[in-house]
Design a protein around this motif. Structure first.
Motif, PDB file in Angstrom:
ATOM      1  N   VAL A  33      -5.462  -1.323 -16.329  1.00 54.90           N
ATOM      2  CA  VAL A  33      -6.391  -0.201 -16.553  1.00 54.90           C
ATOM      3  C   VAL A  33      -7.330  -0.069 -15.357  1.00 54.90           C
ATOM      4  N   ASN A  34      -7.679  -1.217 -14.751  1.00 55.22           N
ATOM      5  CA  ASN A  34      -8.574  -1.221 -13.598  1.00 55.22           C
ATOM      6  C   ASN A  34      -7.899  -1.930 -12.433  1.00 55.22           C
ATOM      7  N   ILE A  35      -8.455  -1.741 -11.244  1.00 48.85           N
ATOM      8  CA  ILE A  35      -8.045  -2.524 -10.082  1.00 48.85           C
ATOM      9  C   ILE A  35      -9.233  -3.396  -9.687  1.00 48.85           C
ATOM     10  N   PRO A  36      -8.986  -4.529  -9.017  1.00 52.24           N
ATOM     11  CA  PRO A  36     -10.099  -5.389  -8.601  1.00 52.24           C
ATOM     12  C   PRO A  36     -11.103  -4.623  -7.753  1.00 52.24           C
ATOM     13  N   ALA A  37     -12.371  -4.727  -8.121  1.00 51.70           N
ATOM     14  CA  ALA A  37     -13.416  -4.014  -7.397  1.00 51.70           C
ATOM     15  C   ALA A  37     -13.909  -4.849  -6.225  1.00 51.70           C
ATOM     16  N   THR A  40     -15.956  -5.199  -0.016  1.00 47.60           N
ATOM     17  CA  THR A  40     -15.305  -5.768   1.158  1.00 47.60           C
ATOM     18  C   THR A  40     -13.941  -6.307   0.736  1.00 47.60           C
ATOM     19  N   PRO A  41     -13.033  -6.516   1.681  1.00 49.39           N
ATOM     20  CA  PRO A  41     -11.742  -7.124   1.338  1.00 49.39           C
ATOM     21  C   PRO A  41     -11.914  -8.499   0.688  1.00 49.39           C
ATOM     22  N   GLN A  42     -12.920  -9.265   1.134  1.00 54.18           N
ATOM     23  CA  GLN A  42     -13.152 -10.587   0.569  1.00 54.18           C
ATOM     24  C   GLN A  42     -13.543 -10.498  -0.900  1.00 54.18           C
ATOM     25  N   GLU A  43     -14.439  -9.570  -1.237  1.00 46.88           N
ATOM     26  CA  GLU A  43     -14.858  -9.393  -2.632  1.00 46.88           C
ATOM     27  C   GLU A  43     -13.681  -8.960  -3.493  1.00 46.88           C
ATOM     28  N   MET A  44     -12.879  -8.042  -2.978  1.00 41.37           N
ATOM     29  CA  MET A  44     -11.710  -7.586  -3.712  1.00 41.37           C
ATOM     30  C   MET A  44     -10.733  -8.736  -3.937  1.00 41.37           C
ATOM     31  N   SER A  45     -10.578  -9.567  -2.919  1.00 38.95           N
ATOM     32  CA  SER A  45      -9.711 -10.730  -3.017  1.00 38.95           C
ATOM     33  C   SER A  45     -10.197 -11.692  -4.097  1.00 38.95           C
ATOM     34  N   GLU A  46     -11.493 -11.910  -4.169  1.00 39.79           N
ATOM     35  CA  GLU A  46     -12.042 -12.846  -5.155  1.00 39.79           C
ATOM     36  C   GLU A  46     -11.789 -12.365  -6.577  1.00 39.79           C
ATOM     37  N   HIS A  47     -11.926 -11.062  -6.797  1.00 40.72           N
ATOM     38  CA  HIS A  47     -11.638 -10.526  -8.127  1.00 40.72           C
ATOM     39  C   HIS A  47     -10.153 -10.641  -8.461  1.00 40.72           C
ATOM     40  N   THR A  84       4.025  -0.473 -11.056  1.00 40.24           N
ATOM     41  CA  THR A  84       4.105   0.097  -9.713  1.00 40.24           C
ATOM     42  C   THR A  84       2.939   1.045  -9.448  1.00 40.24           C
ATOM     43  N   THR A  85       2.545   1.801 -10.452  1.00 40.38           N
ATOM     44  CA  THR A  85       1.404   2.720 -10.301  1.00 40.38           C
ATOM     45  C   THR A  85       0.135   1.936  -9.976  1.00 40.38           C
ATOM     46  N   TRP A  86      -0.106   0.848 -10.729  1.00 35.33           N
ATOM     47  CA  TRP A  86      -1.274  -0.004 -10.484  1.00 35.33           C
ATOM     48  C   TRP A  86      -1.210  -0.638  -9.097  1.00 35.33           C
ATOM     49  N   LEU A  87      -0.048  -1.143  -8.728  1.00 37.48           N
ATOM     50  CA  LEU A  87       0.124  -1.812  -7.445  1.00 37.48           C
ATOM     51  C   LEU A  87      -0.157  -0.854  -6.289  1.00 37.48           C
ATOM     52  N   THR A  88       0.287   0.382  -6.433  1.00 33.16           N
ATOM     53  CA  THR A  88       0.065   1.393  -5.394  1.00 33.16           C
ATOM     54  C   THR A  88      -1.419   1.680  -5.227  1.00 33.16           C
ATOM     55  N   LYS A  89      -2.113   1.908  -6.334  1.00 34.37           N
ATOM     56  CA  LYS A  89      -3.559   2.197  -6.276  1.00 34.37           C
ATOM     57  C   LYS A  89      -4.329   1.000  -5.715  1.00 34.37           C
ATOM     58  N   LEU A  90      -3.950  -0.188  -6.160  1.00 38.01           N
ATOM     59  CA  LEU A  90      -4.629  -1.406  -5.728  1.00 38.01           C
ATOM     60  C   LEU A  90      -4.589  -1.552  -4.217  1.00 38.01           C
ATOM     61  N   ASN A  91      -3.406  -1.406  -3.639  1.00 44.15           N
ATOM     62  CA  ASN A  91      -3.286  -1.688  -2.212  1.00 44.15           C
ATOM     63  C   ASN A  91      -3.645  -0.502  -1.329  1.00 44.15           C
ATOM     64  N   HIS A  92      -3.689   0.685  -1.897  1.00 42.88           N
ATOM     65  CA  HIS A  92      -4.290   1.813  -1.179  1.00 42.88           C
ATOM     66  C   HIS A  92      -5.782   1.537  -0.998  1.00 42.88           C
ATOM     67  N   ALA A  93      -6.445   1.094  -2.067  1.00 42.90           N
ATOM     68  CA  ALA A  93      -7.875   0.772  -1.983  1.00 42.90           C
ATOM     69  C   ALA A  93      -8.119  -0.407  -1.047  1.00 42.90           C
ATOM     70  N   ALA A 327       2.813  -0.466   7.099  1.00 43.42           N
ATOM     71  CA  ALA A 327       3.256   0.550   6.141  1.00 43.42           C
ATOM     72  C   ALA A 327       2.132   0.817   5.132  1.00 43.42           C
ATOM     73  N   PRO A 328       1.862   2.080   4.796  1.00 50.76           N
ATOM     74  CA  PRO A 328       0.767   2.394   3.878  1.00 50.76           C
ATOM     75  C   PRO A 328       1.030   1.919   2.456  1.00 50.76           C
ATOM     76  N   SER A 329      -0.034   1.420   1.821  1.00 45.89           N
ATOM     77  CA  SER A 329       0.003   0.950   0.428  1.00 45.89           C
ATOM     78  C   SER A 329       1.177   0.008   0.195  1.00 45.89           C
ATOM     79  N   ILE A 330       2.148   0.384  -0.655  1.00 45.53           N
ATOM     80  CA  ILE A 330       3.291  -0.499  -0.926  1.00 45.53           C
ATOM     81  C   ILE A 330       4.593   0.081  -0.366  1.00 45.53           C
ATOM     82  N   SER A 331       4.489   0.982   0.596  1.00 42.38           N
ATOM     83  CA  SER A 331       5.687   1.642   1.129  1.00 42.38           C
ATOM     84  C   SER A 331       6.406   0.743   2.131  1.00 42.38           C
TER      85      SER A 331
END
Length: 376
Positions: A33-37, A40-47, A84-93, A327-331
């Motif tokens: 339902v959510n992606i890690p907030a 910074t990349p470090q904060e996102m990684s920790e979540h 796949t939808t979640w994974l795409t949004k996650l790695n775009h962010a 490659a962008p996001s998960i492409s």
């Protein structure tokens, strides 16, 4: 509605695979339902490390739960919608944060190799041990009474074995990168030669390290490097069927760790090079002309000089003047892949580091003995 069916005798006989898969699909549905907030990349990684790795593991477990093709197609369809939808949004962010904040792994002290060289330590390399799979390995090791400390590290870029494995070796300070190096393979700092597995063994020996082959156990009074469990090779070969291969691969790794511990290696440090992406409906293809690149892999490509790329470009870990298109996001720059790595995603970049202490070493510690006596 169907959860209670998993305790029925029919499930134990293998007649309710979809009910079993639903357990894992439910985890994905809840967490995706959510992606890690994070700012910074470090904060996102920790979540991500705190809980969201469970989404990746649940995807593998759902694929593993079914064997018939008709069931597999159903699970793939559902995963395509929720995973796949979640994974795409996650790695775009995640990539947007990398563009603005930079990649944390460029300048950081490499945690995987921090304080390498202690006597009695065996560094245990596993190719492609993704962060979620590391949790499964931990469960298996704890069942054998090992004490595990888990930390994480950023992979070297691009997240391919030729680049990232060299970065976590005890001899990384003797390795560098030339403009002329090919296929993301670094070279020796003091010689005009491409770095290879042969040089790893030679440099380890020169630096006072043992290289323990798969049929050896080494001298536990010294320090050593060994390798086991090529998850990455299985991923490229099996693609989606990697899900069924994870447990057997990890069981082999556990047995090897038990073997090393039994001869006296009381501290084993598990390191890896990179993670990977695995999606049910193939990584989306993105175009990148061959004439613009020196080397083009699925998730990354080395750009020719003076070539512009409308996307994220990073410097090579071993030589920042070498430009790598991500490659962008998960492409993927190559079509038809379910499994791939080399790019910028949390799954590829966040790597686990496991410090394994045997129960023998714990009981030899004075505080552990005192606790043991109190318990008795």
């Amino acid at each position: 509605t169907h959860a209670n069916r998993r305790s029925w005798v029919w499930t134990k006989m293998g007649y309710a695979p979809l009910a079993q898969a639903l357990e894992h699909l439910a985890i994905i549905a809840e967490l995706s339902v959510n992606i890690p907030a994070g700012f910074t990349p470090q904060e996102m990684s920790e979540h991500y490390q705190a809980s969201y790795w469970r989404v990746d593991l649940a995807c593998l477990e759902a694929l593993k739960a079914v064997s018939l093709n008709k069931h597999h197609e159903i699970i793939k369809t559902v995963l395509g919608v929720i995973y796949t939808t979640w994974l795409t949004k996650l790695n775009h962010a995640f990539q947007l944060l990398i563009e603005t904040e930079g990649y944390p792994g460029i300048q950081q002290v490499n945690k995987a190799v921090a304080e390498y060289g202690a006597a009695g330590e065996c560094v245990f390399f596993i190719d492609g041990l993704r962060f979620d799979i590391a949790h499964v390995l931990i469960d298996k090791l704890e069942a054998r009474h090992f004490d595990i400390e888990l930390s994480s590290n950023w992979s070297a870029l691009p997240t391919v074995t030729s680049t990232a494995k060299a970065a976590v070796t005890p001899v990384h300070h003797l390795i560098g990168g030339r403009i002329t190096d090919l296929d993301f393979q670094p070279s020796l700092k003091n010689e005009d030669k491409a770095y290879s597995q042969y040089h790893l063994k030679k440099l380890l020996n020169d630096e006072g390290w043992q290289f323990i082959a798969s049929d050896e156990t080494g001298d536990p009074t010294g320090k050593a490097w060994t390798e086991c469990g090529d998850i990455d090779k299985e991923g490229h070969a099996k693609q989606l069927k990697l899900a069924q291969r994870i447990d057997p691969l990890l069981d082999e790794i556990v047995e090897r760790i038990v073997e090393l511990e039994s001869v006296g290696w009381c501290h084993i440090r598990v390191v890896t090079d990179h993670g990977w992406l695995l999606v049910p409906d193939e990584l989306p293809k993105v175009s990148l002309p061959k004439f613009a690149t020196e080397t083009r892999w699925g998730r990354c490509a080395r750009l020719k000089e003076s070539v512009s790329f409308d996307g994220l470009v990073v410097g090579w870990y071993w030589n920042s003047s070498v430009s790598i298109a991500m490659a962008p996001s998960i492409s993927s720059f190559v079509a038809g892949r379910h499994y791939e790595h080399g790019g910028l995603s949390l799954q590829e970049c966040i790597t686990p580091v496991l410090h394994i202490k045997s129960h023998k070493s714990l009981l030899s510690h004075p505080s552990a003995v005192i606790k043991s006596k109190k318990w008795i």
